[in-house]
Design an enzyme around this catalytic site. Structure first.
Site, mmCIF file in Angstrom:
data_model
loop_
_atom_site.group_PDB
_atom_site.id
_atom_site.type_symbol
_atom_site.label_atom_id
_atom_site.label_comp_id
_atom_site.label_asym_id
_atom_site.label_seq_id
_atom_site.Cartn_x
_atom_site.Cartn_y
_atom_site.Cartn_z
ATOM 1 N N GLU A 46 0.837 -1.206 0.000
ATOM 2 C CA GLU A 46 0.000 0.000 0.000
ATOM 3 C C GLU A 46 0.868 1.251 0.000
ATOM 4 O O GLU A 46 1.925 1.287 0.641
ATOM 5 C CB GLU A 46 -0.908 0.062 1.239
ATOM 6 C CG GLU A 46 -1.836 -1.105 1.421
ATOM 7 C CD GLU A 46 -3.019 -1.112 0.480
ATOM 8 O OE1 GLU A 46 -3.270 -0.082 -0.185
ATOM 9 O OE2 GLU A 46 -3.703 -2.151 0.427
ATOM 10 N N THR A 47 0.395 2.263 -0.713
ATOM 11 C CA THR A 47 0.895 3.626 -0.581
ATOM 12 C C THR A 47 -0.263 4.481 -0.120
ATOM 13 O O THR A 47 -1.344 4.470 -0.741
ATOM 14 C CB THR A 47 1.464 4.150 -1.903
ATOM 15 O OG1 THR A 47 2.596 3.352 -2.275
ATOM 16 C CG2 THR A 47 1.894 5.598 -1.787
#
Length: 275
Positions: A46-47
């Protein structure tokens, strides 16, 4: 633009689940195609992107989570990482409210250095073990449960050794996920005697570009109601036994789940691109 990589659900670097975090100074979102390119470049599960909301809004920050391939509706470790970043910058005075695709989520820093996330509980419904899942995982689940809007399948194995020993065929897992219309497969079992935690788990979501996620907060919104009911206690400790591994302290609070863990910043740098 400043960008950090923060390991979540661990108190030491190079463990837990890494998330990239961008705290934006704007009052809106950058170009979405640019955000997706950043997530691809970071190549983490995830970002997180967050921007502040005006006074009087339903939340303090707007928060979005992107994998290298899709936008996620609920993510625990990147929310923990974002809160750690805000706390490190001195931008928090108590709990913080995030506006997300899963509604308003609250994160609360604790005096012991941990952060507690308040997430919705995933409702469990017993389900048939899908055809081909045992072959894809390399082990036969004893039971399976759907998880409602979370979109995962919870598969129960007999013991921790079975969970640790899995060597899934990710192409086959992806095929099962697509056929069943699920995001991923949560595999779990009771912890070994004397392990120091209550249950073990792993999480496989190759359809979202993440064959195995190291430590998955959202999966624990389903693991918590299952294990609290099975073990008869409302507060437990879970360990996700991926190669990186991490610990999630969980508490069932009615229709909410509290997920508590540490986070550690391992990279703090500058993204040399503009939206």
């Amino acid at each position: 633009m400043r960008i950090r990589i923060i390991d979540a659900f661990t108190d030491r670097p190079f463990a837990g689940n890494p998330a990239a975090v961008c705290l934006l100074d704007t009052d809106g979102w950058p170009d979405e195609a640019w955000m997706r390119r950043v997530a691809i470049e970071m190549n983490l599960s995830e970002t997180a992107f967050a921007h502040p909301l005006p006074a009087g809004a339903e939340a303090d920050w707007a928060l979005r989570w992107l994998t290298p391939t899709v936008e996620t509706k609920l993510c625990g470790h990147a929310t923990l990482a974002t809160t750690h970043a805000l706390l490190s910058d001195g931008r928090l005075d108590g709990a913080v409210r995030y506006s997300t695709l899963s509604g308003v989520l609250i994160a609360t820093p604790r005096d012991d250095g941990t952060i507690t996330l308040d997430f919705p509980t995933a409702p469990l419904t017993e389900a048939a073990v899908p055809d081909g899942l045992a072959e894809a995982l390399g082990a036969k689940p004893e039971a399976a449960f759907s998880t409602g809007a979370l979109g995962d399948l919870l598969a129960v194995l007999p013991d921790e050794a079975a969970v640790r020993g899995l060597a899934p065929d990710f192409s086959a897992v992806a095929a099962v996920n697509r056929r069943e219309g699920i995001r991923g497969v949560i595999v779990t079992a009771p912890a070994d005697d004397g392990a120091g935690y209550d249950f073990a788990s792993r999480f496989f979501t190759p359809n979202e570009g993440i064959p195995e996620d190291p430590v998955t907060g959202s999966a624990h919104t389903a693991l918590t109601p299952y294990w609290t009911a099975r073990l008869g206690r409302d507060e437990l400790i879970g360990r996700q036994v991926s190669a990186r591994s991490g610990v999630v302290r969980v508490a069932l609070r009615g229709e909410r789940v509290h997920l508590t863990g540490h986070a550690v910043t391992v990279v703090d740098g500058t993204l040399l691109t503009e939206p």
